[in-house]
Each structure stands twice: as structure tokens, then as C-alpha cells.
Design an enzyme around this catalytic site. Structure first.
Site, PDB file in Angstrom:
ATOM      1  N   LYS A 100       0.780  -1.114   0.062  1.00 17.17           N
ATOM      2  CA  LYS A 100       0.042   0.087   0.045  1.00 17.17           C
ATOM      3  C   LYS A 100       0.758   1.114   0.081  1.00 17.17           C
ATOM      4  O   LYS A 100       0.571   2.090  -0.793  1.00 17.17           O
ATOM      5  CB  LYS A 100      -0.818   0.301   1.474  1.00 17.17           C
ATOM      6  CG  LYS A 100      -1.995  -1.001   0.991  1.00 17.17           C
ATOM      7  CD  LYS A 100      -2.849  -1.268   2.485  1.00 17.17           C
ATOM      8  CE  LYS A 100      -3.784  -2.253   2.183  1.00 17.17           C
ATOM      9  NZ  LYS A 100      -4.416  -2.772   3.483  1.00 17.17           N
TER      10      LYS A 100
ATOM     11  N   GLN B 299      -4.570  -1.222   9.727  1.00 11.36           N
ATOM     12  CA  GLN B 299      -4.399  -2.828   9.076  1.00 11.36           C
ATOM     13  C   GLN B 299      -5.021  -3.877   9.887  1.00 11.36           C
ATOM     14  O   GLN B 299      -4.689  -3.802  11.184  1.00 11.36           O
ATOM     15  CB  GLN B 299      -2.858  -3.068   8.567  1.00 11.36           C
ATOM     16  CG  GLN B 299      -2.646  -4.504   8.118  1.00 11.36           C
ATOM     17  CD  GLN B 299      -3.378  -4.405   6.485  1.00 11.36           C
ATOM     18  OE1 GLN B 299      -3.340  -3.561   5.942  1.00 11.36           O
ATOM     19  NE2 GLN B 299      -3.882  -5.417   6.092  1.00 11.36           N
TER      20      GLN B 299
ATOM     21  N   ASP C 249     -11.141   2.894   3.835  1.00  9.84           N
ATOM     22  CA  ASP C 249     -11.492   1.669   3.895  1.00  9.84           C
ATOM     23  C   ASP C 249     -13.037   1.474   3.998  1.00  9.84           C
ATOM     24  O   ASP C 249     -13.521   0.393   3.451  1.00  9.84           O
ATOM     25  CB  ASP C 249     -11.179   0.842   5.343  1.00  9.84           C
ATOM     26  CG  ASP C 249      -9.765   0.176   4.983  1.00  9.84           C
ATOM     27  OD1 ASP C 249      -9.293  -0.117   3.811  1.00  9.84           O
ATOM     28  OD2 ASP C 249      -8.866  -0.197   5.855  1.00  9.84           O
TER      29      ASP C 249
END
Ligand code: NAD
Length: 298
Positions: free
Chosen positions: A55, A99, A122
Site C-alpha cells: 500500500k 491494518q 476503507d
């Protein structure tokens, strides 16, 4: 015998990333804004470290301001929340991602819901889930995996799925549920299926669009598939397979790719399908967040 089209998620993701890079350069040149993405990783899960590295690399390649916060596995929840609070108030940061999975002592819901909905790239915050479910997506963040899947389906079928049956296998909050909302928004007739569904193959056989998000290797077989169906394989499973007489570790999806090729219209491979699109959609959401913060969208 006809053979299904292989949907090349990697090529599509690269194309999209190029466009994001160009739009990022334009945003900086015209408005002095550089999209900022902060990734928080807690603990040492090896798969998470690979995801976070990818990422960060992708964010830098797009020209973003990219920040990584690496916290020890035993970090107290209050310290994680304090960091999120700082990032929520940092004008240089437009997207915050924690994460998953988290170490056991941390509460996933408390942490994901602490991220400001306007930086929740997200799409896990209840505000964004609510907006998506209500069909109000103009200023909502859609979770990256289903957002990438829908773009691949639109490439095959256009953006109106009126009259088409879609079957989603798996009802997770990050894939199955938002996927069904996106399909419904495009007028598909959607059936959600899961581990308690009766006669899953029979249900899938009605589908013009199949989304498999389960985590069971090669589950969807040719005799489950309606001729010409578009199949999106979200599953990522690591299996041992014999290749050239040797046992090797290999990634495979939830769809038996070689088996369905003779029946389906188009299929995503694993790897090289949904995975590369997911990470690119994170960049898409971050750029969008930066544009929204400047009043350029929404
Ligand atoms: P999850 O693990 O949270 O849930 C799995 C779902 O599958 C559940 O809703 C369960 O009811 C359903 N299920 C389990 N067994 C079933 C069966 N026999 N028949 C029908 N349904 C069954 O799901 P998730 O987090 O959405 O992940 C699903 C898969 O997708 C995993 O392999 C994961 O690694 C992968 N994934 C890939 C990406 C990507 O970017 N490619 C992103 C997220 C998840």
C-alpha cells in the site's frame, strides 16, 4: 467449446493507477493539495506487513504523501486511539487505514469507528456503511474490494444490471454485504448466500453475476455456473499443489478457474484479478477524500 474471457484485474488496476497519478499531479499543481494516506500497523503479522508495504509503495507511486505508523503488538488501546485522533486532526492526511487483523487485546470495532468518517478510506465506519446502504454514495467511501469488483463487472455488462440476477457468496462486512448494496444500486436482483444457504449450487446456477467471497479453495465448479455468467473471485487461499511433480505453495481463489472456463462468460483469475484492484481502489478513495476536503467533489 467456448472459453470464458479472463478478466485482467492487474492491467485494469495499472490503468486506473495511471489516471490517479495524473489527477494527483493536477490536484497539486492547481490547488496545492497532495493526497495523504496514513497506514497504521500494530504487531508483526507477516501477511499484514506485506499488505502495508504494498500500500505504501503504491501510494508513493501515485505521488501521495504516505505515512506509516508501526506500533508494537502490545500497544495499549488508548495509545492507538490517541494516534487516530492525531491523524483525524492532521490536515495533511486525507485517508487513515488501520491494518487488520488486530492483536487480541484490541477491539476492532472501537478502533475502526474512531477513524473520522471523512478519512475512512476503507469504508468501514458505520456512517459510510449507512450511506452506501441508503444508496447515498456521492460523499461516502465504499470498501475497496467491492468497489474494485463493481468496476470489473461494469466493464463486462455496462452500468445498469436491470433484469440480471446476481448471487453473492459470503456475507462479510468488508466484501459480501457492501457488494450486494452496490449490485442493488445498479438494479441487479441480488441474492445473498452464506454457510447456511440450502442448495448453494442451485442458487448460483440462476446467476448472471457471481461474486465468490468465502475463503474455500476452488469451491465454485462448472456445474454451478449459468452459461455466460460473469464470475468475480474474491477468495485468496494458500494451498499446496503438485506442480511438475513437486509440492508447491500456491494462491488459489474460491472458484475452480480451469473448470468454469468452459461455461462462464468472463472470470477473474487468482492471483491477478480482484487483489490488484483492491489496493488501487484504496488510492482512488484517498484521492477522492483529498478532493472532497477541498470541496471539489460531493
Ligand atoms: P469472511 O471470512 O469474513 O467470511 C466468509 C463468509 O463465507 C461468511 O459470510 C460465511 O457465511 C461464508 N461461508 C463460509 N463457508 C461457506 C460455505 N461452505 N458456503 C457458502 N458460504 C460460506 O470473509 P471475507 O473477509 O469476505 O473473505 C472471504 C475471502 O476473500 C477470503 O479468502 C479472503 O482472503 C478474501 N479476500 C480477498 C480480498 C482481495 O482483495 N482479493 C479482500 C478481502 C477478502
Amino acid at each position: 467449446m467456448t472459453t470464458a474471457k479472463r478478466i485482467d484485474g492487474k492491467a485494469k488496476a495499472e490503468q486506473l493507477a495511471e489516471s490517479i497519478t495524473e489527477q494527483t499531479a493536477a490536484l497539486l499543481a492547481e490547488h496545492g493539495i497532495k493526497p495523504g494516506l496514513a497506514v497504521v500497523i500494530i504487531g508483526e503479522d507477516p501477511a499484514s506487513q506485506v499488505y502495508v508495504r504494498n500500500k505504501k509503495r503504491r501510494a508513493e507511486a501515485c505521488g501521495f504523501h504516505s505515512v506509516q505508523h508501526t506500533l508494537a503488538a502490545d500497544t495499549a488501546q488508548d495509545d492507538v486511539l490517541a494516534l487516530i485522533d492525531d491523524l483525524n486532526n492532521d490536515d495533511a492526511i486525507h485517508g487513515i487505514l488501520v491494518q487488520l487483523p488486530l492483536p487480541d487485546h484490541l477491539d476492532e470495532q472501537t478502533i475502526t469507528q474512531a477513524i473520522s468518517p471523512s478519512k475512512d478510506v476503507d469504508g468501514f465506519h458505520f456512517v459510510n456503511i449507512g450511506k452506501l446502504t441508503a444508496g447515498h454514495t456521492a460523499d461516502a467511501f465504499v470498501p475497496c474490494t467491492p468497489a474494485g469488483c463493481i468496476l470489473m463487472i461494469e466493464d463486462e455488462l455496462g452500468s445498469d444490471f436491470s433484469g440480471l440476477n446476481a448471487v453473492v457468496i459470503g456475507r462479510s462486512n468488508i466484501v459480501g454485504k457492501p457488494m450486494s448494496a452496490l449490485l442493488l444500486q445498479r438494479n441487479a436482483t441480488v441474492t445473498m448466500t452464506h454457510s447456511r444457504t440450502k442448495d448453494l449450487p442451485g442458487v448460483v446456477r440462476n446467476a448472471d453475476i457471481v461474486i465468490a467471497a468465502v475463503g474455500r479453495p476452488d469451491m465454485v465448479k462448472a456445474d454451478w455456473v449459468k452459461p455466460g455468467a460473469v464470475i468475480i473471485d474474491v477468495g485468496i487461499n494458500r494451498v499446496e499443489k503438485e506442480i511438475d511433480g513437486e509440492m508447491k505453495s500456491k494462491l488459489t481463489g474460491d472458484v475452480d478457474y480451469d473448470d468454469v472456463l468452459s461455461v462462464a462468460g468472463a472470470v477473474t483469475p487468482v492471483p491477478g484479478g480482484v487483489g490488484p484492484m483492491t489496493i488501487t481502489m484504496l488510492m482512488f478513495n484517498t484521492l477522492r477524500s483529498a478532493r472532497l476536503s477541498a470541496g471539489l467533489e460531493g
